[in-house]
Design a protein around this motif. Sequence first.
Motif, short mmCIF file in Angstrom:
data_model
loop_
_atom_site.label_atom_id
_atom_site.label_comp_id
_atom_site.label_asym_id
_atom_site.label_seq_id
_atom_site.Cartn_x
_atom_site.Cartn_y
_atom_site.Cartn_z
N LEU A 150 41.74 37.21 35.59
CA LEU A 150 40.51 36.45 35.34
C LEU A 150 40.82 35.18 34.54
CD1 LEU A 150 38.24 39.42 34.18
CD2 LEU A 150 38.49 38.50 36.50
N ASP A 151 40.05 34.14 34.77
CA ASP A 151 40.23 32.92 33.98
C ASP A 151 39.46 33.04 32.66
OD1 ASP A 151 37.53 32.28 34.40
OD2 ASP A 151 37.95 30.83 35.98
N ASP A 152 39.48 31.99 31.85
CA ASP A 152 38.86 32.05 30.52
C ASP A 152 37.36 32.31 30.58
OD1 ASP A 152 41.32 31.60 29.48
OD2 ASP A 152 41.01 29.46 29.06
N GLN A 153 36.74 31.99 31.71
CA GLN A 153 35.31 32.25 31.87
C GLN A 153 35.05 33.62 32.51
OE1 GLN A 153 36.42 28.82 32.64
NE2 GLN A 153 35.82 28.63 30.48
N GLY A 154 36.11 34.39 32.73
CA GLY A 154 35.93 35.72 33.31
C GLY A 154 35.82 35.72 34.83
N ARG A 155 36.14 34.58 35.45
CA ARG A 155 36.08 34.52 36.91
C ARG A 155 37.44 34.87 37.50
NH1 ARG A 155 33.56 28.61 36.43
NH2 ARG A 155 35.68 28.48 35.60
N LEU A 156 37.40 35.56 38.64
CA LEU A 156 38.65 35.88 39.34
C LEU A 156 39.36 34.60 39.74
CD1 LEU A 156 37.76 38.59 41.98
CD2 LEU A 156 39.65 38.73 40.37
N PHE A 157 40.66 34.55 39.49
CA PHE A 157 41.43 33.42 39.99
C PHE A 157 41.46 33.45 41.52
CE2 PHE A 157 43.65 33.42 35.77
CZ PHE A 157 43.41 32.08 35.47
N PRO A 158 41.28 32.31 42.17
CA PRO A 158 41.35 32.30 43.65
C PRO A 158 42.71 32.77 44.15
CG PRO A 158 40.78 30.10 42.79
CD PRO A 158 40.95 31.00 41.60
N ASP A 159 43.76 32.59 43.36
CA ASP A 159 45.09 33.06 43.77
C ASP A 159 45.12 34.58 43.98
OD1 ASP A 159 44.96 31.06 41.48
OD2 ASP A 159 46.87 30.49 42.43
N VAL A 160 44.28 35.28 43.19
CA VAL A 160 44.27 36.74 43.26
C VAL A 160 43.62 37.20 44.57
CG1 VAL A 160 43.34 38.82 42.15
CG2 VAL A 160 44.29 36.96 40.75
N THR A 161 42.48 36.64 44.88
CA THR A 161 41.83 37.02 46.14
C THR A 161 42.65 36.55 47.34
OG1 THR A 161 40.38 35.13 45.72
CG2 THR A 161 39.46 37.30 45.39
N ALA A 162 43.33 35.41 47.19
CA ALA A 162 44.20 34.93 48.28
C ALA A 162 45.35 35.91 48.51
CB ALA A 162 44.73 33.54 47.96
N ALA A 163 45.91 36.46 47.43
CA ALA A 163 47.00 37.43 47.56
C ALA A 163 46.52 38.67 48.29
CB ALA A 163 47.56 37.79 46.18
N ARG A 164 45.33 39.13 47.93
CA ARG A 164 44.78 40.32 48.63
C ARG A 164 44.57 40.01 50.11
NH1 ARG A 164 40.07 44.03 46.26
NH2 ARG A 164 41.89 45.26 45.72
N ARG A 165 44.07 38.84 50.42
CA ARG A 165 43.84 38.50 51.84
C ARG A 165 45.12 38.55 52.65
NH1 ARG A 165 40.15 34.77 49.94
NH2 ARG A 165 41.63 33.05 50.04
N ARG A 166 46.24 38.20 52.02
CA ARG A 166 47.48 38.21 52.83
C ARG A 166 48.23 39.54 52.70
NH1 ARG A 166 51.90 36.96 49.74
NH2 ARG A 166 51.43 36.17 47.66
N GLY A 167 47.58 40.55 52.13
CA GLY A 167 48.14 41.91 52.23
C GLY A 167 48.82 42.44 50.99
N VAL A 168 48.71 41.72 49.87
CA VAL A 168 49.20 42.28 48.60
C VAL A 168 48.18 43.32 48.13
CG1 VAL A 168 49.71 41.75 46.18
CG2 VAL A 168 50.47 40.20 48.01
N LEU A 169 48.67 44.47 47.66
CA LEU A 169 47.81 45.59 47.27
C LEU A 169 47.64 45.62 45.75
CD1 LEU A 169 49.52 48.16 49.63
CD2 LEU A 169 47.36 46.97 50.02
N PHE A 170 46.47 46.04 45.31
CA PHE A 170 46.15 46.08 43.88
C PHE A 170 45.83 47.51 43.46
CE2 PHE A 170 45.85 41.69 44.98
CZ PHE A 170 46.27 41.01 43.84
N ASP A 171 46.57 47.97 42.45
CA ASP A 171 46.52 49.37 42.01
C ASP A 171 46.02 49.43 40.56
OD1 ASP A 171 47.40 52.25 42.09
OD2 ASP A 171 48.73 51.53 40.50
N PHE A 172 45.27 50.50 40.27
CA PHE A 172 44.65 50.60 38.94
C PHE A 172 45.68 50.85 37.84
CE2 PHE A 172 42.29 53.37 35.82
CZ PHE A 172 41.71 52.32 35.15
N GLY A 173 46.45 51.92 37.92
CA GLY A 173 47.49 52.18 36.91
C GLY A 173 46.95 52.39 35.51
#
Length: 393
Positions: free
Chosen positions: A242-265
């Motif tokens: 998240l950025d300083d305003q608490g918004r998701l960085f566009p890089d993060v959603t872009a990574a998910r779109r191209r198949g990077v997986l996000f795990d809770f851990g």
Amino acid sequence: MMNRRQFLTTAASAPFIAGVPNAFAATYDLIIKGGRVIDPSVGLDAVRDVAIAGGKIAAVEPNIAGDATETIDARGKIVAPGLIDIHTHAGRSKEGPPLALQDGVTGWVDAGSGGADNIDAIAAVARGAPQIGRCLVNIARTGVAPGGELHDINRASVALAKGAIARHRDVVVGVKARLSNEVAGPNDLEALRRAQEAASAFNLPVMIHVGQNFSPMRAILPLLKRGDIVTHMYAPPPNSILDDQGRLFPDVTAARRRGVLFDFGNGISGHFDWATVERATKQGFWPDTFSTDWNAMSKTSGVVDFPNVMSKFFMFGMPLMQIIACATCNAARVFPSFDDRGTLNVGAPADVALLELREGNFEFLDNYKGTRTGKQRLFPFATVLAGKRAPRV
Ligand SMILES: [Zn+2]
């Protein structure tokens, strides 16, 4: 000459074909009776019996007739595919895997406990586990080390990591790199490049541990390929998703779109706080998979057990079907070793997690001593592994 399993499968389906119930009363090894079967791999949520023969799922139907050597009364319980925990440290001791089995975990991945110098012991625990155990080799030759294993970048040896993978192709399914500032400092990006070099020689994924990294996510994420995994996805700043305003960085959603997986851990320290989970999920950024970051001491930490970790997401509005998906079919897709798992499909290995969903007031913990009270909590009730009920230990 049919083998036992073919015979049982034929016998089980015969009454439906013939329309004469009980004409050929089937014989099963085990029937799990009357539970609420939730199998996200096929979108099923209904009261069903689950019949098991020869270590495989033989039938999932209402009111299965036939004899069984053993029956489990699952009325009022949830019957789900066995849970798959893709970030644990179950390989640290041989006592770990049987303990995890009690929590419904029928498949696990030890995520980087061992590097080239000590992976042999982790691999031996994986091979000796009752359930399917796999491991990620840490790019640092020491594995997870006190004080941080990557402050000396020379510990990240591509040649040694490749040697470790080659020695243990049967159980090593990827490479782990811990990139937080306290583990790697400014070596994070170079360590990740080396992890990719070692992994790509075997066409394996890389799992990175993030949280309070030296480098921002926009520098880290481009180094990940389709199928790689980011664990501790909700780690708080600095350099969070998240950025300083608490918004998701566009890089993060872009990574998910191209198949990077996000795990809770889940873990115990620095890996998530409620505020980050809340802000990210409100923007629709949910985990692909849950995981515990479990070890044999986790019972008395904020982890407790895998069903407890899953239950934290009720508080953010995640539906039960999706919660179970994150711990079963979604997790099974991450590593080819689990291809036939995370499902109750007929013919699949008969790994089943029986869970109890209780209503009440349950206190849940983040990694910063933050508590939240939820109204629902999943508890482990019983585990079936390869068609056999796991004994309590
Ligand atoms: Zn971990």
